[in-house]
Write a protein that holds these residues in place. Sequence first.
Motif, mmCIF file in Angstrom:
data_model
loop_
_atom_site.group_PDB
_atom_site.id
_atom_site.type_symbol
_atom_site.label_atom_id
_atom_site.label_comp_id
_atom_site.label_asym_id
_atom_site.label_seq_id
_atom_site.Cartn_x
_atom_site.Cartn_y
_atom_site.Cartn_z
ATOM 1 N N ALA A 1 7.090 0.863 -4.689
ATOM 2 C CA ALA A 1 6.086 1.097 -3.648
ATOM 3 C C ALA A 1 5.917 2.583 -3.371
ATOM 4 N N LYS A 2 7.026 3.323 -3.376
ATOM 5 C CA LYS A 2 6.955 4.771 -3.178
ATOM 6 C C LYS A 2 6.149 5.417 -4.306
ATOM 7 N N ASN A 3 6.481 5.057 -5.543
ATOM 8 C CA ASN A 3 5.805 5.657 -6.696
ATOM 9 C C ASN A 3 4.351 5.215 -6.793
ATOM 10 N N GLY A 4 4.040 4.067 -6.165
ATOM 11 C CA GLY A 4 2.671 3.573 -6.204
ATOM 12 C C GLY A 4 1.776 4.162 -5.137
ATOM 13 N N GLY A 5 2.285 5.102 -4.362
ATOM 14 C CA GLY A 5 1.453 5.758 -3.367
ATOM 15 C C GLY A 5 1.958 5.662 -1.943
ATOM 16 N N ARG A 6 3.068 4.973 -1.729
ATOM 17 C CA ARG A 6 3.666 4.810 -0.400
ATOM 18 C C ARG A 6 2.786 3.966 0.528
ATOM 19 N N ASN A 7 3.377 3.598 1.690
ATOM 20 C CA ASN A 7 2.687 2.781 2.698
ATOM 21 C C ASN A 7 2.150 1.502 2.067
ATOM 22 N N ARG A 8 3.037 0.840 1.316
ATOM 23 C CA ARG A 8 2.638 -0.401 0.676
ATOM 24 C C ARG A 8 3.843 -1.307 0.509
ATOM 25 N N VAL A 9 3.589 -2.544 0.073
ATOM 26 C CA VAL A 9 4.627 -3.563 -0.079
ATOM 27 C C VAL A 9 4.651 -4.028 -1.535
ATOM 28 N N CYS A 10 5.837 -4.078 -2.122
ATOM 29 C CA CYS A 10 6.028 -4.653 -3.451
ATOM 30 C C CYS A 10 7.001 -5.832 -3.336
ATOM 31 N N VAL A 11 6.733 -6.916 -4.059
ATOM 32 C CA VAL A 11 7.535 -8.126 -3.913
ATOM 33 C C VAL A 11 7.931 -8.676 -5.276
ATOM 34 N N ARG A 12 9.027 -9.500 -5.276
ATOM 35 C CA ARG A 12 9.453 -10.169 -6.502
ATOM 36 C C ARG A 12 10.298 -11.384 -6.150
ATOM 37 N N GLN A 13 10.031 -12.489 -6.830
ATOM 38 C CA GLN A 13 10.869 -13.677 -6.747
ATOM 39 C C GLN A 13 11.969 -13.574 -7.794
ATOM 40 N N LEU A 14 13.227 -13.644 -7.385
ATOM 41 C CA LEU A 14 14.345 -13.532 -8.322
ATOM 42 C C LEU A 14 14.693 -14.905 -8.861
ATOM 43 N N ALA A 15 14.768 -15.021 -10.176
ATOM 44 C CA ALA A 15 15.038 -16.309 -10.804
ATOM 45 C C ALA A 15 16.527 -16.465 -11.007
#
Length: 385
Positions: A371-385
């Motif tokens: 999220a930081k590298n993508g421009g900050r002030n954003r949310v990144c998510v992932r479902q862990l299998a």
Amino acid sequence: MHSRSAPSQKSEVAALRCEYRDARTEKAFLRHHLAMTQAQLRVTFLFCSLFYLSFAVTDVIWVGYGGRTLLLVGARLMVAATALGSLMLLRRYPRSIYITRMVASLVETAGAAGFLLIAALRPNEFSLHSISMSIVITVIYIYIPNRLLYAGAIALPATAGFVALAALLGNLRTAELATMAALLTMANLFGYVAARRYQMLLRDEYSAQTVLKNLSVRDPLTGCYNRRHLHNQLLETEISRAQRYRLSLTVIMCDLDHFKAVNDTYGHHGGDAVLQRFATLLQSMTRDSVDSVVRYGGEEFLLILPETDLAGGELLAERLRQALAAAPVEHDGRRIAVTASFGVASVDFASAPHTAHLNMIAAADDLLYAAKNGGRNRVCVRQLA
């Protein structure tokens, strides 16, 4: 469960009933002392049984053999049976506050009622009975752990009943009866004062322990849990619970954007104000006594969300992101605009491998940096299998 309530102080204890005004704090106190309370009850119940049964010898001495003696022995056996039956209930329900309170009141009531019956069946000894009544009052207030209100509600009517029996059956002069009533009233008063002091000391000790515990597990600036508590207890507890009941568990790693610039521009006091505002926001928008907020390090915070799936974690992170961006922090008459980035990782233990949780925090941290590298002030998510 993880409560954010402030440590209980002496001022929060109701003066007359000697209980915390906050019901949750009182319940936590009772739970903390439950094992000790039940141990005291076991000793006292055995003592009461022996006390009542051993004095059956005096029934024979004073009354002789006959129907009245059988009634007296029956009354003593009733008290002993109640105490021993209560011991069995304590053994069967060792974690029940309700059962513990119930058996304490039951034995107090049975003991007082049994003694009044004994006094009525041996009416020529009320002067001696008054000494025993003082002992009964003392046991009710001090030696049987119970709510102070319950103890008073049992001891005072028992005292009034005893004085009434003495007036009806004791053949006492008015001065003797008045003196007996005054002494038993004083016994109630002293019993209440002693029990009140004991209850206040217990709660003062518990409040001090709560403060010390909070100091050891919480960050002093923000009031959030610290990283040591996370790794010593918190994370393992929540993972074990989610595995046991096959629930979802979600973690959110969040970090304030450009925080060094905030410190450089507004000073460390301004930076502290931003950290406190962010921590307050995190705590206010998560579930009290369910979710946990951890200051992971510097301007980085970790949220642990039991029984929350990836969609729920993403929704919360987005709400937090928007709320922080929309409300600049007020400090020394200046408005500090801040944003944060979020990484959300989730495991569904109903279907995930047993080891899926091992990289939860690392995965959330990787997502945060994405999220930081993508421009900050954003949310990144992932479902862990």
